[in-house]
Scaffold this motif. Structure first.
Motif, PDB file in Angstrom:
ATOM      1  N   UNK A  42      30.471   4.817  -0.482  1.00  0.00           N
ATOM      2  CA  UNK A  42      29.064   4.768  -0.084  1.00  0.00           C
ATOM      3  C   UNK A  42      28.810   5.418   1.281  1.00  0.00           C
ATOM      4  N   UNK A  43      29.600   5.123   2.331  1.00  0.00           N
ATOM      5  CA  UNK A  43      29.297   5.746   3.625  1.00  0.00           C
ATOM      6  C   UNK A  43      29.343   7.269   3.577  1.00  0.00           C
ATOM      7  N   UNK A  44      30.315   7.837   2.865  1.00  0.00           N
ATOM      8  CA  UNK A  44      30.390   9.298   2.766  1.00  0.00           C
ATOM      9  C   UNK A  44      29.199   9.845   1.989  1.00  0.00           C
ATOM     10  N   UNK A  45      28.847   9.164   0.899  1.00  0.00           N
ATOM     11  CA  UNK A  45      27.755   9.679   0.054  1.00  0.00           C
ATOM     12  C   UNK A  45      26.416   9.622   0.759  1.00  0.00           C
ATOM     13  N   UNK A  46      26.183   8.536   1.504  1.00  0.00           N
ATOM     14  CA  UNK A  46      24.826   8.301   1.985  1.00  0.00           C
ATOM     15  C   UNK A  46      24.631   8.386   3.493  1.00  0.00           C
ATOM     16  N   UNK A  47      25.717   8.613   4.265  1.00  0.00           N
ATOM     17  CA  UNK A  47      25.526   8.724   5.711  1.00  0.00           C
ATOM     18  C   UNK A  47      26.379   9.813   6.324  1.00  0.00           C
ATOM     19  N   UNK A  48      27.680   9.733   6.152  1.00  0.00           N
ATOM     20  CA  UNK A  48      28.580  10.590   6.918  1.00  0.00           C
ATOM     21  C   UNK A  48      28.796  11.963   6.302  1.00  0.00           C
ATOM     22  N   UNK A  49      28.571  12.090   5.002  1.00  0.00           N
ATOM     23  CA  UNK A  49      28.909  13.339   4.325  1.00  0.00           C
ATOM     24  C   UNK A  49      30.392  13.351   3.988  1.00  0.00           C
ATOM     25  N   UNK A  50      30.772  14.190   3.034  1.00  0.00           N
ATOM     26  CA  UNK A  50      32.165  14.252   2.581  1.00  0.00           C
ATOM     27  C   UNK A  50      32.986  15.108   3.532  1.00  0.00           C
ATOM     28  N   UNK A  51      34.250  14.728   3.707  1.00  0.00           N
ATOM     29  CA  UNK A  51      35.166  15.549   4.506  1.00  0.00           C
ATOM     30  C   UNK A  51      35.389  16.875   3.786  1.00  0.00           C
ATOM     31  N   UNK A  86      10.599   7.832 -14.939  1.00  0.00           N
ATOM     32  CA  UNK A  86      11.490   6.756 -14.498  1.00  0.00           C
ATOM     33  C   UNK A  86      12.809   7.285 -13.913  1.00  0.00           C
ATOM     34  N   UNK A  87      13.289   8.415 -14.434  1.00  0.00           N
ATOM     35  CA  UNK A  87      14.542   8.985 -13.932  1.00  0.00           C
ATOM     36  C   UNK A  87      14.361   9.559 -12.527  1.00  0.00           C
ATOM     37  N   UNK A  88      13.281  10.318 -12.365  1.00  0.00           N
ATOM     38  CA  UNK A  88      13.029  10.952 -11.075  1.00  0.00           C
ATOM     39  C   UNK A  88      12.706   9.881 -10.019  1.00  0.00           C
ATOM     40  N   UNK A  89      11.861   8.933 -10.428  1.00  0.00           N
ATOM     41  CA  UNK A  89      11.527   7.816  -9.541  1.00  0.00           C
ATOM     42  C   UNK A  89      12.801   7.089  -9.125  1.00  0.00           C
ATOM     43  N   UNK A  90      13.695   6.858 -10.094  1.00  0.00           N
ATOM     44  CA  UNK A  90      14.931   6.135  -9.820  1.00  0.00           C
ATOM     45  C   UNK A  90      15.818   6.884  -8.837  1.00  0.00           C
ATOM     46  N   UNK A  91      16.040   8.176  -9.098  1.00  0.00           N
ATOM     47  CA  UNK A  91      16.897   8.968  -8.203  1.00  0.00           C
ATOM     48  C   UNK A  91      16.384   8.938  -6.776  1.00  0.00           C
ATOM     49  N   UNK A  92      15.077   9.101  -6.618  1.00  0.00           N
ATOM     50  CA  UNK A  92      14.519   9.154  -5.266  1.00  0.00           C
ATOM     51  C   UNK A  92      14.492   7.774  -4.628  1.00  0.00           C
ATOM     52  N   UNK A  93      14.274   6.751  -5.434  1.00  0.00           N
ATOM     53  CA  UNK A  93      14.283   5.397  -4.875  1.00  0.00           C
ATOM     54  C   UNK A  93      15.691   5.021  -4.417  1.00  0.00           C
ATOM     55  N   UNK A  94      16.699   5.364  -5.237  1.00  0.00           N
ATOM     56  CA  UNK A  94      18.078   5.067  -4.817  1.00  0.00           C
ATOM     57  C   UNK A  94      18.400   5.819  -3.538  1.00  0.00           C
ATOM     58  N   UNK A  95      17.939   7.082  -3.435  1.00  0.00           N
ATOM     59  CA  UNK A  95      18.181   7.849  -2.207  1.00  0.00           C
ATOM     60  C   UNK A  95      17.602   7.109  -1.010  1.00  0.00           C
ATOM     61  N   UNK A  96      16.373   6.669  -1.152  1.00  0.00           N
ATOM     62  CA  UNK A  96      15.728   5.944  -0.053  1.00  0.00           C
ATOM     63  C   UNK A  96      16.479   4.643   0.261  1.00  0.00           C
ATOM     64  N   UNK A  97      16.783   3.867  -0.773  1.00  0.00           N
ATOM     65  CA  UNK A  97      17.386   2.552  -0.535  1.00  0.00           C
ATOM     66  C   UNK A  97      18.808   2.678   0.041  1.00  0.00           C
ATOM     67  N   UNK A  98      19.643   3.535  -0.561  1.00  0.00           N
ATOM     68  CA  UNK A  98      21.022   3.661  -0.058  1.00  0.00           C
ATOM     69  C   UNK A  98      21.029   4.251   1.353  1.00  0.00           C
ATOM     70  N   UNK A  99      20.152   5.247   1.599  1.00  0.00           N
ATOM     71  CA  UNK A  99      20.114   5.850   2.928  1.00  0.00           C
ATOM     72  C   UNK A  99      19.645   4.821   3.953  1.00  0.00           C
ATOM     73  N   UNK A 100      18.637   4.054   3.595  1.00  0.00           N
ATOM     74  CA  UNK A 100      18.122   3.038   4.515  1.00  0.00           C
ATOM     75  C   UNK A 100      19.185   1.967   4.784  1.00  0.00           C
ATOM     76  N   UNK A 101      19.934   1.578   3.757  1.00  0.00           N
ATOM     77  CA  UNK A 101      21.014   0.596   3.952  1.00  0.00           C
ATOM     78  C   UNK A 101      22.109   1.173   4.851  1.00  0.00           C
ATOM     79  N   UNK A 102      22.394   2.475   4.669  1.00  0.00           N
ATOM     80  CA  UNK A 102      23.469   3.085   5.446  1.00  0.00           C
ATOM     81  C   UNK A 102      23.101   3.301   6.916  1.00  0.00           C
ATOM     82  N   UNK A 103      21.817   3.249   7.210  1.00  0.00           N
ATOM     83  CA  UNK A 103      21.378   3.350   8.608  1.00  0.00           C
ATOM     84  C   UNK A 103      20.904   2.004   9.141  1.00  0.00           C
ATOM     85  N   UNK A 104      21.021   0.955   8.333  1.00  0.00           N
ATOM     86  CA  UNK A 104      20.721  -0.395   8.813  1.00  0.00           C
ATOM     87  C   UNK A 104      21.750  -0.728   9.896  1.00  0.00           C
ATOM     88  N   UNK A 105      21.346  -1.366  10.980  1.00  0.00           N
ATOM     89  CA  UNK A 105      22.310  -1.602  12.059  1.00  0.00           C
ATOM     90  C   UNK A 105      23.457  -2.527  11.627  1.00  0.00           C
TER      91      UNK A 105
END
Ligand code: FAD
Length: 109
Positions: free
Chosen positions: A99-108, A4-23
């Protein structure tokens, strides 16, 4: 049963990344596809307790308005979903302004 932990981490990665690239201004097709993806989770997510909690949360916090508004609102909605889970599990709350830095732009640097 899945890890459940591994599934969760990877699912959040997918969901947050997909949201951050949603138009910022999604088409009707993009909006209905995103809603289909989110609405499927309480039925299909392979962690029963997680799916049940999510389904209850989505009854009081439906995703429609956020999806309608586009990327920024969706990122915020999903961050709040994840924070509700964090809180329930005794984890730190995440600052949604990051959120944008974490999941799309990267940290400065
Ligand atoms: P995770 O919570 O997996 O987070 C991964 C990374 O996301 C973090 O390192 C951080 O950088 C970032 N992050 C953290 N919070 C936010 C946020 N609010 N917004 C944006 N980014 C953020 N586990 C259970 O035991 N019980 C449950 O009921 C449960 N429900 C879940 C429901 C869903 C829909 C999902 C996807 C997962 C669920 N999980 C549940 C799993 C749980 O949320 C974690 O994924 C798991 O415990 C691993 O946690 P972690 O500490 O590695 O970080």
């Amino acid at each position: 049963p899945p890890d459940v932990e591994r599934l969760g981490r990877h699912t959040w990665t997918f969901l947050h990344t997909t949201a951050s690239y949603f138009p910022p201004q999604p088409s009707q097709h993009q909006k209905s596809s995103m809603l289909g993806l989110l609405r499927a989770l309480p039925t299909l997510y392979p962690c029963g307790v997680c799916a049940d909690h999510l389904g209850e949360y989505m009854k009081t916090h439906p995703p429609e308005a956020a999806v309608e508004k586009g990327r920024e609102a969706l990122e915020g909605w999903l961050c709040n979903v994840h924070n509700e889970v964090n809180e329930r599990l005794g984890k730190d709350k995440f600052n949604c302004a990051n959120v944008p830095q974490r999941w799309r732009d990267g940290w400065a640097d």
